[in-house]
Design an enzyme around this catalytic site. Structure first.
Site, PDB file in Angstrom:
ATOM      1  N   LYS A  22     -47.305  23.992 -23.275  1.00  0.00           N
ATOM      2  CA  LYS A  22     -45.959  24.277 -22.161  1.00  0.00           C
ATOM      3  C   LYS A  22     -45.114  24.005 -22.064  1.00  0.00           C
ATOM      4  CE  LYS A  22     -46.405  21.384 -18.184  1.00  0.00           C
ATOM      5  NZ  LYS A  22     -45.268  20.645 -18.525  1.00  0.00           N
ATOM      6  N   ASN A  23     -44.772  22.446 -22.770  1.00  0.00           N
ATOM      7  CA  ASN A  23     -43.291  21.757 -23.704  1.00  0.00           C
ATOM      8  C   ASN A  23     -42.440  22.750 -23.722  1.00  0.00           C
ATOM      9  OD1 ASN A  23     -44.018  20.562 -20.968  1.00  0.00           O
ATOM     10  ND2 ASN A  23     -44.408  19.239 -22.165  1.00  0.00           N
ATOM     11  N   ARG A  92     -38.481  21.419 -12.057  1.00  0.00           N
ATOM     12  CA  ARG A  92     -37.161  20.534 -12.419  1.00  0.00           C
ATOM     13  C   ARG A  92     -36.730  21.095 -13.845  1.00  0.00           C
ATOM     14  NH1 ARG A  92     -35.750  16.374 -12.887  1.00  0.00           N
ATOM     15  NH2 ARG A  92     -35.490  16.102 -15.478  1.00  0.00           N
ATOM     16  N   CYS A 116     -39.912  13.499  -8.917  1.00  0.00           N
ATOM     17  CA  CYS A 116     -41.667  14.702  -9.053  1.00  0.00           C
ATOM     18  C   CYS A 116     -42.089  13.759  -8.496  1.00  0.00           C
ATOM     19  CB  CYS A 116     -42.046  15.405  -9.215  1.00  0.00           C
ATOM     20  SG  CYS A 116     -41.233  14.432 -10.932  1.00  0.00           S
ATOM     21  N   ARG A 121     -35.818  11.187 -12.254  1.00  0.00           N
ATOM     22  CA  ARG A 121     -35.878  12.593 -12.925  1.00  0.00           C
ATOM     23  C   ARG A 121     -34.458  12.803 -12.719  1.00  0.00           C
ATOM     24  NH1 ARG A 121     -41.866  16.166 -14.121  1.00  0.00           N
ATOM     25  NH2 ARG A 121     -40.210  15.859 -16.132  1.00  0.00           N
ATOM     26  N   ASP A 304     -46.835  11.286 -21.413  1.00  0.00           N
ATOM     27  CA  ASP A 304     -47.973  12.913 -21.442  1.00  0.00           C
ATOM     28  C   ASP A 304     -49.885  12.597 -20.711  1.00  0.00           C
ATOM     29  OD1 ASP A 304     -45.678  15.385 -21.156  1.00  0.00           O
ATOM     30  OD2 ASP A 304     -45.598  13.922 -20.157  1.00  0.00           O
ATOM     31  N   ARG A 396     -50.561  24.224 -13.497  1.00  0.00           N
ATOM     32  CA  ARG A 396     -49.308  24.397 -13.689  1.00  0.00           C
ATOM     33  C   ARG A 396     -49.371  24.974 -15.589  1.00  0.00           C
ATOM     34  NH1 ARG A 396     -44.643  21.678 -10.145  1.00  0.00           N
ATOM     35  NH2 ARG A 396     -43.203  22.101 -12.108  1.00  0.00           N
TER      36      ARG A 396
HETATM   37  C1  EPZ Z   1     -39.835  16.034 -20.764  1.00  0.00           C
HETATM   38  O1  EPZ Z   1     -39.711  16.316 -19.146  1.00  0.00           O
HETATM   39  C2  EPZ Z   1     -41.531  17.013 -20.579  1.00  0.00           C
HETATM   40  N1  EPZ Z   1     -41.659  18.233 -19.373  1.00  0.00           N
HETATM   41  C3  EPZ Z   1     -42.504  15.593 -20.132  1.00  0.00           C
HETATM   42  O2  EPZ Z   1     -43.821  16.780 -19.476  1.00  0.00           O
HETATM   43  C4  EPZ Z   1     -42.537  14.451 -20.554  1.00  0.00           C
HETATM   44  O3  EPZ Z   1     -43.381  13.868 -20.029  1.00  0.00           O
HETATM   45  C5  EPZ Z   1     -41.375  14.273 -20.777  1.00  0.00           C
HETATM   46  O4  EPZ Z   1     -40.676  15.118 -21.182  1.00  0.00           O
HETATM   47  C6  EPZ Z   1     -41.150  13.582 -21.665  1.00  0.00           C
HETATM   48  O5  EPZ Z   1     -41.399  13.461 -22.557  1.00  0.00           O
HETATM   49  C7  EPZ Z   1     -40.920  19.113 -20.806  1.00  0.00           C
HETATM   50  O6  EPZ Z   1     -40.706  18.845 -21.689  1.00  0.00           O
HETATM   51  C8  EPZ Z   1     -41.196  20.741 -19.897  1.00  0.00           C
HETATM   52  P1  EPZ Z   1     -37.281  12.940 -19.978  1.00  0.00           P
HETATM   53  P2  EPZ Z   1     -38.083  15.447 -19.148  1.00  0.00           P
HETATM   54  O7  EPZ Z   1     -35.772  13.834 -19.660  1.00  0.00           O
HETATM   55  O8  EPZ Z   1     -37.382  16.452 -20.377  1.00  0.00           O
HETATM   56  C9  EPZ Z   1     -35.019   9.761 -17.867  1.00  0.00           C
HETATM   57  C10 EPZ Z   1     -45.384  16.564 -18.219  1.00  0.00           C
HETATM   58  O9  EPZ Z   1     -46.408  16.177 -17.672  1.00  0.00           O
HETATM   59  N2  EPZ Z   1     -33.705  10.895 -17.889  1.00  0.00           N
HETATM   60  O10 EPZ Z   1     -37.184  13.081 -21.443  1.00  0.00           O
HETATM   61  O11 EPZ Z   1     -37.683  15.822 -17.675  1.00  0.00           O
HETATM   62  C11 EPZ Z   1     -36.297  10.246 -17.124  1.00  0.00           C
HETATM   63  O12 EPZ Z   1     -36.039   9.808 -15.477  1.00  0.00           O
HETATM   64  C12 EPZ Z   1     -43.667  16.975 -18.333  1.00  0.00           C
HETATM   65  O13 EPZ Z   1     -46.097  18.083 -19.479  1.00  0.00           O
HETATM   66  C13 EPZ Z   1     -32.517  10.043 -17.411  1.00  0.00           C
HETATM   67  O14 EPZ Z   1     -32.114   9.276 -16.456  1.00  0.00           O
HETATM   68  O15 EPZ Z   1     -37.914  14.157 -19.777  1.00  0.00           O
HETATM   69  C14 EPZ Z   1     -37.158   9.520 -17.712  1.00  0.00           C
HETATM   70  O16 EPZ Z   1     -37.578   8.636 -16.829  1.00  0.00           O
HETATM   71  C15 EPZ Z   1     -44.538  16.001 -17.458  1.00  0.00           C
HETATM   72  N3  EPZ Z   1     -31.467  11.061 -17.583  1.00  0.00           N
HETATM   73  C16 EPZ Z   1     -36.694   9.680 -19.074  1.00  0.00           C
HETATM   74  O17 EPZ Z   1     -35.211  10.170 -19.093  1.00  0.00           O
HETATM   75  C17 EPZ Z   1     -31.245  12.653 -18.047  1.00  0.00           C
HETATM   76  O18 EPZ Z   1     -29.988  12.869 -17.240  1.00  0.00           O
HETATM   77  C18 EPZ Z   1     -37.252  10.739 -20.123  1.00  0.00           C
HETATM   78  O19 EPZ Z   1     -36.548  12.105 -19.390  1.00  0.00           O
HETATM   79  C19 EPZ Z   1     -32.867  12.792 -18.240  1.00  0.00           C
HETATM   80  C20 EPZ Z   1     -34.086  11.678 -18.277  1.00  0.00           C
END
Ligand code: EPZ
Length: 415
Positions: A22-23, A92, A116, A121, A304, A396
């Site tokens: 998915k990711n 998102r 969420c 996020r 995850d 999802r």
């Molecule tokens: C991706 O989400 C994945 N989703 C998530 O999988 C996964 O948990 C996450 O990466 C971490 O590995 C997809 O790939 C579609 P991040 P993403 O930006 O990109 C903070 C699942 O279950 N952050 O690496 O949203 C954020 O709040 C989903 O399949 C900021 O502060 O994750 C979080 O605490 C859930 N500012 C941390 O970084 C930003 O601009 C990691 O977020 C962006 C992120």
């Protein structure tokens, strides 16, 4: 909202084929709009998030056809650069389209994706990077309007190795003028898959998997056919489910390298785990023992997989400590586990788990994707018949969950 009825007890035994990631699929589908032509993507999982991403592409003017696990995307004529507000809020990860629309159309209008169940996020890292690439952003009653004459390559250093921000910058800089150096990037396998996809369309992107990605802007891209890597989190989820039911399974179409941190922890709690080139074998016939986990960016233990593993540790002998370092609010599912008899204490980002002999069936709600997977795992191991509701969250991210579990001997039906 539908629900699952699960009669706990049967050991999961047999083989399961892992679907496309998915990711990996979501950013690659978004990236396809950078090519003013036709893109064929194979091994795409048939899940709700993929359908939603395809709906966004259709909303901006792409023509999409699906043929089983294959998606054919015609992005020759885009009509709009606005992401529908409803879809932005529902998923998102739609924010990944912004980078692609900026790369292709030099403009984009969207709303904040919102938080969420697992955290606020924010997207500050994405927006700061767009500004550095030459994009003007202005906010107007909840919408963010992005515009630029052209995108200029530059050096971007991420405060945190954000997966989404890394991907968004890769997309926005693919057709930019000059070279973009992205530092402190995410190193997840899905980033490498995105890099390989972009390069198969004629881009020039290098360094995925290391802490710096270099994007040499190119004037245009061309048609291609590309295959999505297997879903490492789906693979880890089935391994946890098998271990929780003292089962014995072989998972096919997985890259063991992508789940080495999960395999390491499964061995630590006394599972027998073997690997081959594209498969992983697990047997859990011994008493499981406690361990400690800290979620970290790849190649550390994946956030995850945190909830599924907490379920497993709730029925192992001894005390385990799990620290969630990536999201600030990723223990909401624990209330459901406690309702099923788990002994878990939460202190901020730390869960202290005292293993119990057995869980008992209960009616629980899946509030988000991986928390829902944790509750299904618990229901498969619990004594009695459980109901897991709000399963749309599970659908999802898990393709054919009921069918795959049924083949492994689980007693699960969807209502
Ligand atoms: C991706 O989400 C994945 N989703 C998530 O999988 C996964 O948990 C996450 O990466 C971490 O590995 C997809 O790939 C579609 P991040 P993403 O930006 O990109 C903070 C699942 O279950 N952050 O690496 O949203 C954020 O709040 C989903 O399949 C900021 O502060 O994750 C979080 O605490 C859930 N500012 C941390 O970084 C930003 O601009 C990691 O977020 C962006 C992120």
């Amino acid at each position: 909202m539908g629900y699952y009825i699960i009669e706990g007890g049967p050991k999961l035994i047999g083989e399961v084929d892992i679907s496309g990631s998915k990711n990996a699929a979501l950013p690659i589908i978004a990236a396809s709009i950078l090519n003013k032509g036709i893109t064929v993507i194979e091994n795409v999982p048939n899940i709700r998030d993929v359908k939603m991403m395809c709906s966004i592409l259709e909303a901006v003017g792409c023509a999409i056809t699906r043929d089983n696990g294959k998606i054919i995307i015609d992005a020759t004529d885009l009509q709009s650069s606005e992401i529908p507000e409803k879809l932005m809020h529902e998923m998102r990860s739609s924010v990944i389209i912004v980078g692609a629309l900026l790369g292709r159309m030099h403009e984009c209008k969207f709303t904040y994706p919102g938080g969420c169940e697992i955290g606020a996020r924010p997207i500050n890292l994405h927006l700061e990077a767009f500004k550095q690439l030459g994009v003007e952003l202005c906010e107007d009653n909840g919408f963010i309007n992005c515009k630029c004459n052209k995108l200029n390559g530059t050096e971007i250093v991420l405060d945190f190795p954000s997966v989404g921000a890394t991907e968004n910058i890769m997309l926005a800089s693919t057709l930019a003028e000059g070279t973009t150096y992205i530092k402190n990037v995410a190193r997840e396998p899905e980033i490498k898959n995105l890099q390989d996809f972009l390069n198969s369309m004629g881009a020039s992107v290098h360094g995925a998997g290391s802490n710096t990605i270099v994007v040499n802007g190119v004037p245009k891209l061309h048609d291609c056919t590309f295959s999505i890597i297997p879903d490492r989190i789906e693979a880890g989820t089935y391994l946890c489910m098998a271990a929780a039911t003292k089962g014995e399974i072989k998972i096919n179409h997985v890259n063991p390298e992508h789940i080495s941190s999960i395999i390491h922890k499964l061995k630590q709690i006394n599972c027998k785990v073997g690997i081959s080139k594209e498969a992983v074998f697990l047997r859990a016939n011994k008493e499981l023992i406690s361990t400690n986990i800290k979620t970290m960016p790849y190649p550390g233990f994946p956030t995850d997989m945190q909830s599924q593993f907490v379920t497993l540790l709730s029925i192992t002998n001894g005390t385990s400590i799990v620290v969630e370092n990536i999201f600030e609010n990723r223990f909401k599912y624990v209330n459901g586990l406690i309702k099923m008899g788990a002994n878990i204490t939460l202190e901020g980002r730390t869960a202290i788990i005292q293993g119990v002999k057995e869980l008992s069936a209960a009616n629980v709600e899946a509030k988000e994707l991986r928390g829902g997977a944790a509750l299904v795992t618990a229901a498969l191991a619990a004594k009695g018949v459980s109901m897991v509701s709000e399963i749309e969250y599970l659908e999802r991210g898990y393709e054919n969950l009921v069918e795959k579990l049924t083949i492994l001997g689980a007693k699960i039906t969807k209502q």
